[in-house]
Design a protein around this motif. Structure first.
Motif, PDB file in Angstrom:
ATOM      1  N   ILE A  96       0.826  -1.212   0.000  1.00  0.00           N
ATOM      2  CA  ILE A  96       0.000   0.000   0.000  1.00  0.00           C
ATOM      3  C   ILE A  96       0.865   1.270   0.000  1.00  0.00           C
ATOM      4  O   ILE A  96       0.631   2.191  -0.793  1.00  0.00           O
ATOM      5  N   CYS A  97       1.865   1.330   0.886  1.00  0.00           N
ATOM      6  CA  CYS A  97       2.669   2.562   1.003  1.00  0.00           C
ATOM      7  C   CYS A  97       3.420   2.901  -0.291  1.00  0.00           C
ATOM      8  O   CYS A  97       3.471   4.082  -0.674  1.00  0.00           O
ATOM      9  N   PRO A  98       3.998   1.912  -0.989  1.00  0.00           N
ATOM     10  CA  PRO A  98       4.607   2.267  -2.281  1.00  0.00           C
ATOM     11  C   PRO A  98       3.584   2.826  -3.279  1.00  0.00           C
ATOM     12  O   PRO A  98       3.939   3.660  -4.114  1.00  0.00           O
ATOM     13  N   LEU A  99       2.330   2.370  -3.171  1.00  0.00           N
ATOM     14  CA  LEU A  99       1.296   2.933  -4.043  1.00  0.00           C
ATOM     15  C   LEU A  99       1.119   4.423  -3.743  1.00  0.00           C
ATOM     16  O   LEU A  99       1.002   5.253  -4.640  1.00  0.00           O
ATOM     17  N   THR A 100       1.099   4.750  -2.446  1.00  0.00           N
ATOM     18  CA  THR A 100       0.956   6.152  -2.033  1.00  0.00           C
ATOM     19  C   THR A 100       2.138   6.979  -2.550  1.00  0.00           C
ATOM     20  O   THR A 100       1.943   8.060  -3.123  1.00  0.00           O
ATOM     21  N   THR A 101       3.357   6.454  -2.344  1.00  0.00           N
ATOM     22  CA  THR A 101       4.545   7.184  -2.804  1.00  0.00           C
ATOM     23  C   THR A 101       4.511   7.362  -4.321  1.00  0.00           C
ATOM     24  O   THR A 101       4.815   8.441  -4.839  1.00  0.00           O
ATOM     25  N   ASN A 102       4.126   6.281  -5.002  1.00  0.00           N
ATOM     26  CA  ASN A 102       3.973   6.344  -6.462  1.00  0.00           C
ATOM     27  C   ASN A 102       2.991   7.433  -6.870  1.00  0.00           C
ATOM     28  O   ASN A 102       3.228   8.192  -7.806  1.00  0.00           O
ATOM     29  N   ASN A 103       1.869   7.485  -6.166  1.00  0.00           N
ATOM     30  CA  ASN A 103       0.840   8.482  -6.497  1.00  0.00           C
ATOM     31  C   ASN A 103       1.360   9.896  -6.293  1.00  0.00           C
ATOM     32  O   ASN A 103       1.017  10.809  -7.053  1.00  0.00           O
ATOM     33  N   MET A 104       2.180  10.096  -5.262  1.00  0.00           N
ATOM     34  CA  MET A 104       2.750  11.428  -5.027  1.00  0.00           C
ATOM     35  C   MET A 104       3.681  11.801  -6.187  1.00  0.00           C
ATOM     36  O   MET A 104       3.709  12.952  -6.628  1.00  0.00           O
ATOM     37  N   ILE A 145      13.363   9.839  -6.536  1.00  0.00           N
ATOM     38  CA  ILE A 145      12.676  11.035  -6.029  1.00  0.00           C
ATOM     39  C   ILE A 145      13.660  12.193  -5.884  1.00  0.00           C
ATOM     40  O   ILE A 145      14.777  12.025  -5.385  1.00  0.00           O
ATOM     41  N   ASP A 146      13.219  13.372  -6.323  1.00  0.00           N
ATOM     42  CA  ASP A 146      14.031  14.588  -6.256  1.00  0.00           C
ATOM     43  C   ASP A 146      13.763  15.265  -4.908  1.00  0.00           C
ATOM     44  O   ASP A 146      12.622  15.622  -4.597  1.00  0.00           O
ATOM     45  N   PHE A 147      14.812  15.456  -4.119  1.00  0.00           N
ATOM     46  CA  PHE A 147      14.630  16.006  -2.767  1.00  0.00           C
ATOM     47  C   PHE A 147      14.497  17.536  -2.749  1.00  0.00           C
ATOM     48  O   PHE A 147      14.344  18.118  -1.685  1.00  0.00           O
ATOM     49  N   ASN A 148      14.585  18.175  -3.908  1.00  0.00           N
ATOM     50  CA  ASN A 148      14.477  19.641  -3.925  1.00  0.00           C
ATOM     51  C   ASN A 148      13.140  20.122  -3.396  1.00  0.00           C
ATOM     52  O   ASN A 148      13.047  21.167  -2.757  1.00  0.00           O
ATOM     53  N   ASP A 149      12.071  19.382  -3.702  1.00  0.00           N
ATOM     54  CA  ASP A 149      10.758  19.813  -3.216  1.00  0.00           C
ATOM     55  C   ASP A 149      10.038  18.692  -2.467  1.00  0.00           C
ATOM     56  O   ASP A 149       8.820  18.646  -2.426  1.00  0.00           O
ATOM     57  N   SER A 210      -3.348   5.927  -1.347  1.00  0.00           N
ATOM     58  CA  SER A 210      -3.057   4.846  -2.298  1.00  0.00           C
ATOM     59  C   SER A 210      -4.049   4.817  -3.450  1.00  0.00           C
ATOM     60  O   SER A 210      -3.823   4.134  -4.442  1.00  0.00           O
ATOM     61  N   GLN A 211      -5.173   5.522  -3.288  1.00  0.00           N
ATOM     62  CA  GLN A 211      -6.170   5.574  -4.370  1.00  0.00           C
ATOM     63  C   GLN A 211      -6.489   7.041  -4.649  1.00  0.00           C
ATOM     64  O   GLN A 211      -7.637   7.471  -4.556  1.00  0.00           O
ATOM     65  N   LEU A 212      -5.456   7.785  -4.957  1.00  0.00           N
ATOM     66  CA  LEU A 212      -5.569   9.239  -5.049  1.00  0.00           C
ATOM     67  C   LEU A 212      -6.478   9.678  -6.196  1.00  0.00           C
ATOM     68  O   LEU A 212      -6.346   9.183  -7.322  1.00  0.00           O
ATOM     69  N   ASP A 213      -7.358  10.623  -5.882  1.00  0.00           N
ATOM     70  CA  ASP A 213      -8.210  11.238  -6.908  1.00  0.00           C
ATOM     71  C   ASP A 213      -7.428  12.442  -7.456  1.00  0.00           C
ATOM     72  O   ASP A 213      -7.454  13.533  -6.879  1.00  0.00           O
ATOM     73  N   PHE A 214      -6.709  12.214  -8.544  1.00  0.00           N
ATOM     74  CA  PHE A 214      -5.803  13.237  -9.069  1.00  0.00           C
ATOM     75  C   PHE A 214      -6.543  14.511  -9.481  1.00  0.00           C
ATOM     76  O   PHE A 214      -6.098  15.612  -9.180  1.00  0.00           O
ATOM     77  N   ALA A 215      -7.677  14.335 -10.171  1.00  0.00           N
ATOM     78  CA  ALA A 215      -8.420  15.510 -10.649  1.00  0.00           C
ATOM     79  C   ALA A 215      -8.847  16.373  -9.463  1.00  0.00           C
ATOM     80  O   ALA A 215      -8.725  17.606  -9.500  1.00  0.00           O
TER      81      ALA A 215
ATOM     82  N   LYS B 150       9.705  -3.142 -11.353  1.00  0.00           N
ATOM     83  CA  LYS B 150       9.013  -1.924 -11.802  1.00  0.00           C
ATOM     84  C   LYS B 150       8.860  -0.947 -10.654  1.00  0.00           C
ATOM     85  O   LYS B 150       9.073  -1.304  -9.509  1.00  0.00           O
ATOM     86  N   GLU B 151       8.407   0.265 -10.947  1.00  0.00           N
ATOM     87  CA  GLU B 151       8.233   1.275  -9.896  1.00  0.00           C
ATOM     88  C   GLU B 151       7.034   0.950  -9.011  1.00  0.00           C
ATOM     89  O   GLU B 151       6.159   0.218  -9.401  1.00  0.00           O
TER      90      GLU B 151
END
Lengths: 225, 151
Positions: A96-104, A145-149, A210-215, B150-151
């Motif tokens: 689940i947590c990698p899904l969240t990180t992926n979504n970010m 991941i870019d740590f600048n932001d 983990s199920q982010l509503d992007f819009a 994969k990612e």
């Protein structure tokens, strides 16, 4: 009825120059028009404010954490004046947590496509025992991941719990097992939540990480700009 | 007919039987190994010492159900079958002892559901890397799986 009809029709035909038939108690339609217009204007101006109500004001609190480079970070004061998207993970969670990180990460891309700049990302671990700054850096680096932001934060249990509870994020130990060499492996059951924080340190939106509503989150971020 | 006359006939029968068995073996009709196929396998990226997960689809084309009950991967210290769950806004996971793949059916291991938990990785699983794991079935036995990171 006669008064109303004559008043309305008079206004309709002749505008505000129509002769007024006054009533001693009931005000004329013309008397309403300016307050009504003001009310309409106010509601239009404030529609942006009320669209995202303040869920929790954490702007008056402050907690110290360490980021992925072991630098002290004051939360939320270090992010004052910036829009922040904050998520909560533990790095030993494989699903689940990698899904969240992926979504970010995908949200960052989506914001860039929409021309939205300057949004900061924070990931706070609810497993500070294992998720040291070094571990957090490894977790993020292998994902490019870019740590600048984007800051990955860990801190004392007290500070972590205070922030998590203020955002209504709960967690508790789940199953555990041992490897052949008796290394303890444990999992955490937790709230699946990411939050949107405005420039004043106020929580203005909550989402499933983990199920982010992007819009929805992109629209919410736009409304805070 | 003398007893010795029957020997060539018996030999022919034995040879014929062996030929049939050889043909069956060569044609791949080895029930139930041929009934299980693992497709679209991938492993999530993770750093050495951390935890990852493997996802795939198990297709059972045979007329008998089979049961996945173990997994092995030499690039981690321990592999287990797990299932994620979601309840009242909370998420977590638990170990499962086995997963039944019904006859003429398939079961998907996917994010948020069944997955093979790969614990204490012995090396970095960088995106694009190819790894091998084994899924152990009750009937099909050990099925080798090639997965990409994969990612």
């Amino acid at each position: 009825m006669e008064r109303w009809n004559s008043g309305m029709m008079g206004w309709w035909v002749n505008g505000f120059s129509a002769p007024r038939i006054s009533h001693p108690i009931i005000p004329e339609f013309e008397d309403y028009i300016i307050p009504l217009l003001l009310l309409l204007l106010t509601s239009i101006v404030c529609s942006g404010c009320s669209r995202l109500p303040v869920i929790e004001d954490i702007g008056k609190t402050n907690y110290t954490f360490l980021n992925q480079d072991s630098m002290q970070v004051s939360f939320p004061s270090a992010y004052k004046g910036e829009i922040v998207v904050m998520s909560f993970i533990y790095t030993h969670c494989p699903d689940i947590c990698p899904l969240t990180t992926n979504n970010m990460q995908h949200l960052q891309d989506t914001l860039a496509v929409n021309g939205i700049k300057g949004v900061r990302f924070i990931t706070l671990t609810f497993d500070p025992n294992r998720d040291t700054p070094h571990v957090l850096k490894q977790y993020a680096t292998i994902r490019g991941i870019d740590f600048n932001d984007w800051d990955f934060l860990c801190g004392s249990k007290a500070n972590t719990d205070s922030v998590l509870y203020s955002m209504d994020v709960r967690y508790f130990p789940g199953d555990s097992s041992y490897t052949k060499d008796m290394g303890l492996i444990y999992y955490i059951t937790h709230t699946d939540k990411s939050v949107l924080i405005d420039q004043e340190g106020r929580v203005r939106g909550t989402y499933s990480g983990s199920q982010l509503d992007f819009a929805r989150i992109v629209e919410d971020i736009k409304s805070l700009e | 007919m003398k007893a010795g006359d029957r020997k060539p006939e018996a030999r022919k029968r034995i040879l014929g039987l062996m030929l049939v068995l050889l043909l069956i073996s060569a044609s791949g009709l080895q029930y139930p190994v041929s009934g299980i196929k693992v497709e679209s396998a991938y492993v999530r990226t993770a750093a050495r010492g951390m935890t990852s997960a493997a996802y795939f689809e198990i297709v059972n084309s045979s007329s008998m159900p089979d049961t996945l009950y173990d997994a092995k991967a030499d690039f981690c210290k321990m592999a287990q079958l797990h299932e994620s769950f979601r309840e009242s806004g909370m998420v977590g996971m638990k170990q499962v002892e086995f997963v039944v793949v019904p006859a003429k059916s398939s079961v998907e291991f996917k994010p948020g559901g069944y997955h093979v938990m790969l614990m204490n990785l012995k090396k970095d699983l960088k995106i694009g890397l190819k790894v091998k794991l084994e899924l152990i079935f009750r009937h099909a036995g050990a099925v080798k799986v090639h997965a990409v990171v994969k990612e």
